[in-house]
Scaffold this active site. Structure first.
Site, PDB file in Angstrom:
ATOM      1  N   GLU A  42       6.848   0.955  35.992  1.00 34.93           N
ATOM      2  CA  GLU A  42       6.206   1.930  34.959  1.00 34.93           C
ATOM      3  C   GLU A  42       7.004   3.618  35.140  1.00 34.93           C
ATOM      4  O   GLU A  42       7.057   3.659  36.878  1.00 34.93           O
ATOM      5  CB  GLU A  42       4.969   2.601  35.390  1.00 34.93           C
ATOM      6  CG  GLU A  42       4.610   3.324  33.879  1.00 34.93           C
ATOM      7  CD  GLU A  42       3.144   3.723  33.626  1.00 34.93           C
ATOM      8  OE1 GLU A  42       2.140   3.694  34.435  1.00 34.93           O
ATOM      9  OE2 GLU A  42       3.463   4.576  32.984  1.00 34.93           O
ATOM     10  N   LYS A 101       1.154   7.429  42.935  1.00 33.65           N
ATOM     11  CA  LYS A 101       2.794   8.412  42.741  1.00 33.65           C
ATOM     12  C   LYS A 101       1.796   9.447  41.859  1.00 33.65           C
ATOM     13  O   LYS A 101       2.177  10.276  41.940  1.00 33.65           O
ATOM     14  CB  LYS A 101       3.217   7.668  41.446  1.00 33.65           C
ATOM     15  CG  LYS A 101       4.305   6.500  41.618  1.00 33.65           C
ATOM     16  CD  LYS A 101       4.536   5.758  40.217  1.00 33.65           C
ATOM     17  CE  LYS A 101       4.420   4.826  39.576  1.00 33.65           C
ATOM     18  NZ  LYS A 101       5.360   3.860  39.239  1.00 33.65           N
ATOM     19  N   ARG A 131      -0.388  -4.680  49.048  1.00 34.10           N
ATOM     20  CA  ARG A 131      -0.680  -2.970  49.298  1.00 34.10           C
ATOM     21  C   ARG A 131      -0.017  -3.086  50.179  1.00 34.10           C
ATOM     22  O   ARG A 131      -1.171  -3.051  51.705  1.00 34.10           O
ATOM     23  CB  ARG A 131      -1.084  -2.402  48.429  1.00 34.10           C
ATOM     24  CG  ARG A 131      -1.654  -2.860  47.040  1.00 34.10           C
ATOM     25  CD  ARG A 131      -2.518  -0.821  46.544  1.00 34.10           C
ATOM     26  NE  ARG A 131      -1.975  -0.357  45.904  1.00 34.10           N
ATOM     27  CZ  ARG A 131      -1.314   0.230  45.083  1.00 34.10           C
ATOM     28  NH1 ARG A 131      -1.537  -0.837  43.543  1.00 34.10           N
ATOM     29  NH2 ARG A 131      -0.346   1.459  44.851  1.00 34.10           N
TER      30      ARG A 131
HETATM   31  P1  ATP Z   1       0.870   4.121  40.534  1.00 34.66           P
HETATM   32  O1  ATP Z   1      -0.119   3.694  40.193  1.00 34.66           O
HETATM   33  O2  ATP Z   1       0.434   5.086  41.679  1.00 34.66           O
HETATM   34  O3  ATP Z   1       1.269   5.131  39.695  1.00 34.66           O
HETATM   35  P2  ATP Z   1       1.688   1.429  40.649  1.00 34.66           P
HETATM   36  O4  ATP Z   1       1.492   0.789  41.395  1.00 34.66           O
HETATM   37  O5  ATP Z   1       0.973   1.257  39.199  1.00 34.66           O
HETATM   38  O6  ATP Z   1       1.587   3.349  40.931  1.00 34.66           O
HETATM   39  P3  ATP Z   1       3.781   0.420  39.186  1.00 34.66           P
HETATM   40  O7  ATP Z   1       5.382   1.627  38.978  1.00 34.66           O
HETATM   41  O8  ATP Z   1       2.853  -0.185  38.282  1.00 34.66           O
HETATM   42  O9  ATP Z   1       3.201   1.555  40.235  1.00 34.66           O
HETATM   43  O10 ATP Z   1       4.840  -0.635  40.384  1.00 34.66           O
HETATM   44  C1  ATP Z   1       5.589  -1.265  40.426  1.00 34.66           C
HETATM   45  C2  ATP Z   1       5.004  -2.726  40.982  1.00 34.66           C
HETATM   46  O11 ATP Z   1       5.333  -2.278  42.641  1.00 34.66           O
HETATM   47  C3  ATP Z   1       3.925  -3.534  40.840  1.00 34.66           C
HETATM   48  O12 ATP Z   1       4.196  -4.494  40.996  1.00 34.66           O
HETATM   49  C4  ATP Z   1       2.997  -3.147  42.148  1.00 34.66           C
HETATM   50  O13 ATP Z   1       2.210  -3.742  42.381  1.00 34.66           O
HETATM   51  C5  ATP Z   1       3.852  -2.773  42.736  1.00 34.66           C
HETATM   52  N1  ATP Z   1       3.069  -1.792  44.160  1.00 34.66           N
HETATM   53  C6  ATP Z   1       2.977  -0.332  43.254  1.00 34.66           C
HETATM   54  N2  ATP Z   1       2.565   0.069  44.676  1.00 34.66           N
HETATM   55  C7  ATP Z   1       2.519  -0.689  46.084  1.00 34.66           C
HETATM   56  C8  ATP Z   1       2.316  -0.972  47.038  1.00 34.66           C
HETATM   57  N3  ATP Z   1       1.528   0.011  48.005  1.00 34.66           N
HETATM   58  N4  ATP Z   1       2.513  -1.949  47.851  1.00 34.66           N
HETATM   59  C9  ATP Z   1       3.035  -2.999  47.214  1.00 34.66           C
HETATM   60  N5  ATP Z   1       3.488  -2.813  46.302  1.00 34.66           N
HETATM   61  C10 ATP Z   1       3.741  -1.961  45.185  1.00 34.66           C
HETATM   62 MG    MG Z   2       1.899   0.421  37.258  1.00 36.41          MG
END
Ligand code: ATP
Ligand code: MG
Length: 571
Positions: free
Chosen positions: A42, A282, A272
């Site tokens: 995102e 984030k 994760r």
């Molecule tokens: P936040 O919830 O903090 O905004 P997010 O996980 O929703 O972060 P996205 O941009 O939606 O962030 O994530 C893109 C991809 O990265 C998704 O497939 C997510 O599962 C993966 N991802 C995000 N954080 C992690 C993490 N800590 N470890 C492994 N994969 C991750």
């Molecule tokens: Mg997300």
């Protein structure tokens, strides 16, 4: 390594459970043997090392099985998203060393998603709810208690269609209504209790501007986007396990609408990446930036990809670390020391060795002629001869580290002390004067150290390797060096797992996470280096030129020390 060696290690490396599932699908002939993955960020923040883990998986699987990995921006919430983030994400993925097939945006599918939602309404499978979000939440029930149906659940199809169109007009009031799927208010999986499909947002979208006012929710966009693109394996993190039945359900509906059954994407979840002494959310990282608690998304203390780049981590070291922790079905907390070990390992092989004195004290070689200089050859990288050498100027007046000298030395002190000999790296053996070893200021601080050199011991010359007890010290020539600022970083947070702490994360920040040393000296060759060149300040650690560094004001960031001293100090 020889070619056979490489093959052997490749063979030995066991498949992750994700790769095993992919191989099973291939063996069953699913999707005609086609492999397509996606990385779906995102664009509401910068990528962090957790994302790097997902990137290594998504791109890695595609590479391994001759498939393709596309990049898809999951841009369904304009109130939080921005092109600044899109640009940084593109840059960071390339820097990590991955190539995508296409770049897609969930917003590319707004039209298709709208048609699908209309189809759901016409099938009697979705309805407009005009309750507040609080009312809707109250009616959700609990995992053991069924929810209460909305009073709007059975509204006529025509009315639903009309209101859905109204949702997508500038006049619609945010929060006044939502579109919900009519699923099952008693389902033990809470995501099935009439999930929200669309909500009203008036903030202009970074790509579609003010064309839309109703936006699909994650659950009504993600799986469908996978489906529209032809994704075969939709790999994500464990928190999406409970979403999977809904993911599958909406795909069932799409297949029914399109009257096809041949192809469907499959969601697979892994753990994760969570790391000690930092946060991965984030939202929290953005708060640190917005509240100026760090200097920006690329502050070298941040767990972001751009922060790590600025700090001097190589993409290879990040990938090696991710490879070493692996992919499982259980959430864990990874020790940041493992990442630092991977960085050290990688930088040992690639960094340019240079001389820098961080806490300087003057040293005068009294028997070395005034005004004389010599060009000494310094090996750039003992791990790789092909990296060659550079010259470093030797002279009568040098800077050395203050703590490499003791006026009254203990027995075990192997560095400079009255009457003791040490070797100057790429220079000569010097001996500290016994009669008058140093000058001191009024407070008793040493200002100048006096030594003599042995002209027969110039490094590299025959007979120069006379054995001495003392250590080899680094130095820079006082007239041939540059002043520099050096930033030393410590853990951003004081507690091992800030996310598990009840206190506000801001209270857990380490007030000593940044130390600025503004009276350092670096040799000329180091002063000419640019951001992106990996450096080792000999005997100190790994460093990287900061992007804000200029010829008049040199700035270096400490990447990591030569050894892991942190664990010991903080016991
Ligand atoms: P936040 O919830 O903090 O905004 P997010 O996980 O929703 O972060 P996205 O941009 O939606 O962030 O994530 C893109 C991809 O990265 C998704 O497939 C997510 O599962 C993966 N991802 C995000 N954080 C992690 C993490 N800590 N470890 C492994 N994969 C991750
Ligand atoms: Mg997300």
């Amino acid at each position: 390594m020889t070619e056979t060696n490489i093959q052997n290690t490749e063979e030995k490396k066991s498949l992750s459970f994700v790769e095993q599932l992919v191989e099973n699908d291939l063996a069953e002939g699913k999707n005609g043997g086609r492999i397509q993955t996606r990385f779906p960020p995102e664009p509401n923040g910068y990528l962090h090392i957790g994302h790097a883990k997902a990137i290594c998986m998504d791109f890695g699987v595609a590479e391994h099985y001759n498939g393709v990995c596309n990049l898809r921006f999951d841009d369904t919430n304009p109130s939080k998203e921005d092109t600044e983030y899109v640009d940084s994400i593109l840059h960071d993925i390339q820097w990590l060393g991955f190539k995508w097939g296409n770049v897609y945006y969930a917003s590319d599918y707004f039209e298709q998603l709208w048609e699908f939602a209309e189809w759901m309404i016409k099938q009697g499978k979705a309805y407009i709810d005009e309750q507040t979000s609080e009312q809707i939440a109250e009616q959700k029930g609990t995992p053991t208690q069924p929810g209460t149906p909305s009073p709007y659940r059975d509204r006529p199809i025509e009315e639903n269609l009309e209101l859905f169109h109204k949702m997508n007009t500038p006049e619609a009031v945010e929060g006044s209504m939502v579109l919900r799927a009519k699923l099952d208010m008693a389902n033990p999986n809470m995501h099935f209790r009439d999930p929200i499909m669309y909500r009203i947002i008036h903030t202009p979208h970074h790509r579609t501007g003010t064309k839309w006012h109703a936006y699909p929710m994650y659950d009504f966009a993600h799986g469908q986007s996978d489906y529209f693109e032809g994704v075969t394996h939709s790999i994500c993190t464990l928190e999406f396990v409970p979403h999977r039945p809904l993911y599958d359900r909406f795909i069932d509906e799409l297949q029914e609408m399109q009257q096809q059954k041949d192809y469907r994407p499959r969601q697979i979840e892994f753990n994760r990446l969570n790391m000690t002494y930092t946060v991965m959310s984030k939202r929290k990282l953005k708060a640190l930036v917005d509240e100026h608690l760090v200097s920006g998304w690329d502050d070298p203390r941040m767990p972001t990809v751009c922060g790590m780049r600025r700090r001097g981590y190589s993409p290879e070291s990040i990938r090696k670390f991710i490879d070493s922790i692996g992919y499982t079905k259980f959430d864990a907390l990874n020790d940041v020391a493992l990442l630092e070990a991977a960085v050290r390992d990688d930088l040992n092989a690639r960094s340019l060795r240079v001389s820098a004195v961080l806490n300087p004290v003057k040293l005068v070689i009294t028997n070395y002629p005034e005004g004389k200089t010599e060009e000494m050859q310094a090996v750039n990288n003992p791990e790789n001869e092909a990296d060659g050498t550079h010259t470093i100027t030797f002279s009568r007046n040098l800077w050395i580290e203050r703590d490499d000298f003791m006026e009254v030395a203990e027995k075990k002190f192997m560095r400079l002390a009255p009457g003791k000999e040490v070797r100057l790296k790429n220079g000569y053996i010097i001996k500290c004067d016994e009669e008058h070893p140093c000058d001191k200021d009024a407070e008793g601080n040493v200002t100048t150290i006096y030594c003599t050199y042995d002209p027969e011991t110039r490094s590299g010359l025959p007979g120069a390797d006379r054995k001495i007890k003392g250590k080899t010290l680094h130095w820079v020539s006082a007239d041939h060096c540059h002043k520099a600022e050096v930033k030393i970083y410590d853990r951003l947070f004081n507690v091992e797992n800030p996310s598990a702490d009840e206190r506000d994360f801001r209270e857990l920040l380490n007030p000593q996470s940044l130390t600025v040393l503004d009276n350092c000296y670096v040799e000329e060759f180091a002063a000419e280096r640019k951001p992106g060149e990996y450096l080792q300040f000999q005997r100190i650690g790994y460093f990287m030129v900061d992007p804000d560094s200029t010829a008049d004001h040199l700035v270096f960031n400490k990447t990591v020390g030569l050894k892991d001293t942190w664990a010991k100090q903080n016991k």
